[in-house]
Design a protein around this motif. Structure first.
Motif, short mmCIF file in Angstrom:
data_model
loop_
_atom_site.label_atom_id
_atom_site.label_comp_id
_atom_site.label_asym_id
_atom_site.label_seq_id
_atom_site.Cartn_x
_atom_site.Cartn_y
_atom_site.Cartn_z
N MET A 1 0.85 -1.17 0.00
CA MET A 1 0.00 0.00 0.00
C MET A 1 0.89 1.24 0.00
O MET A 1 1.95 1.26 0.62
N GLU A 2 0.42 2.25 -0.68
CA GLU A 2 1.20 3.48 -0.84
C GLU A 2 0.39 4.65 -0.30
O GLU A 2 -0.78 4.81 -0.64
N ILE A 3 1.00 5.45 0.55
CA ILE A 3 0.32 6.62 1.10
C ILE A 3 0.36 7.72 0.04
O ILE A 3 1.42 8.15 -0.40
N VAL A 4 -0.83 8.13 -0.41
CA VAL A 4 -0.95 9.14 -1.46
C VAL A 4 -0.94 10.53 -0.86
O VAL A 4 -0.26 11.44 -1.36
N GLN A 11 -5.56 9.82 6.20
CA GLN A 11 -4.57 9.42 5.21
C GLN A 11 -5.28 8.79 4.04
O GLN A 11 -6.19 7.97 4.25
N ILE A 12 -4.87 9.12 2.83
CA ILE A 12 -5.41 8.45 1.64
C ILE A 12 -4.36 7.46 1.18
O ILE A 12 -3.19 7.82 0.98
N ILE A 13 -4.77 6.21 1.06
CA ILE A 13 -3.84 5.13 0.74
C ILE A 13 -4.29 4.47 -0.56
O ILE A 13 -5.47 4.16 -0.74
N GLY A 21 -8.11 3.76 -0.24
CA GLY A 21 -8.67 3.64 1.09
C GLY A 21 -8.42 4.93 1.83
O GLY A 21 -7.43 5.63 1.58
N VAL A 22 -9.31 5.28 2.74
CA VAL A 22 -9.15 6.49 3.54
C VAL A 22 -9.17 6.05 5.00
O VAL A 22 -10.12 5.40 5.45
N ARG A 23 -8.11 6.41 5.72
CA ARG A 23 -7.99 6.01 7.12
C ARG A 23 -7.85 7.25 7.98
O ARG A 23 -7.03 8.14 7.71
N ARG A 24 -8.65 7.33 9.02
CA ARG A 24 -8.60 8.47 9.94
C ARG A 24 -7.33 8.39 10.79
O ARG A 24 -6.66 7.36 10.85
N THR A 25 -7.04 9.50 11.48
CA THR A 25 -5.85 9.52 12.32
C THR A 25 -5.97 8.56 13.49
O THR A 25 -4.96 8.12 14.04
N ASP A 26 -7.19 8.18 13.88
CA ASP A 26 -7.37 7.19 14.95
C ASP A 26 -7.30 5.76 14.41
O ASP A 26 -7.66 4.81 15.09
#
Length: 93
Positions: A1-4, A11-13, A21-26
């Motif tokens: 996976m690459e952090i865009v 974070q958009i991955i 994928g979109v992951r919140r800071t939590d």
């Protein structure tokens, strides 16, 4: 996976499959409409907009009735042709 992209909120991955994928800071994943809104805002996804339905024309209803009449006339003609074929066969025999 690459952090865009990384922001203060998420974070958009980009996954190996090419999907995002979109992951919140939590560290919880964002899903559904919220995810789509984020990706559209970042320019990574084009939102599918429903196409407006074409308005029916006033003449379209008249054309549908005319087509039904034409089908009925065609059926009557087919019956007349079948009778002519039967007469021709009777004359031969």
């Amino acid at each position: 996976m690459e952090i865009v992209k990384t922001t203060e909120e998420y974070q958009i991955i980009k996954k190996r499959s090419g999907r995002y994928g979109v992951r919140r800071t939590d560290r919880k994943w964002v899903t559904g409409d919220e995810k789509v809104k984020i990706l559209v805002a970042e320019g990574l996804l084009k939102a599918a907009t429903p196409e407006p339905e074409p308005e029916p024309e006033a003449g379209a209803d008249a054309g549908a009735d005319a087509g039904a009449d034409a089908d009925a006339d065609a059926g009557a003609d087919a019956g007349a042709d079948a009778g002519a074929d039967a007469d021709a066969d009777a004359d031969k025999g």
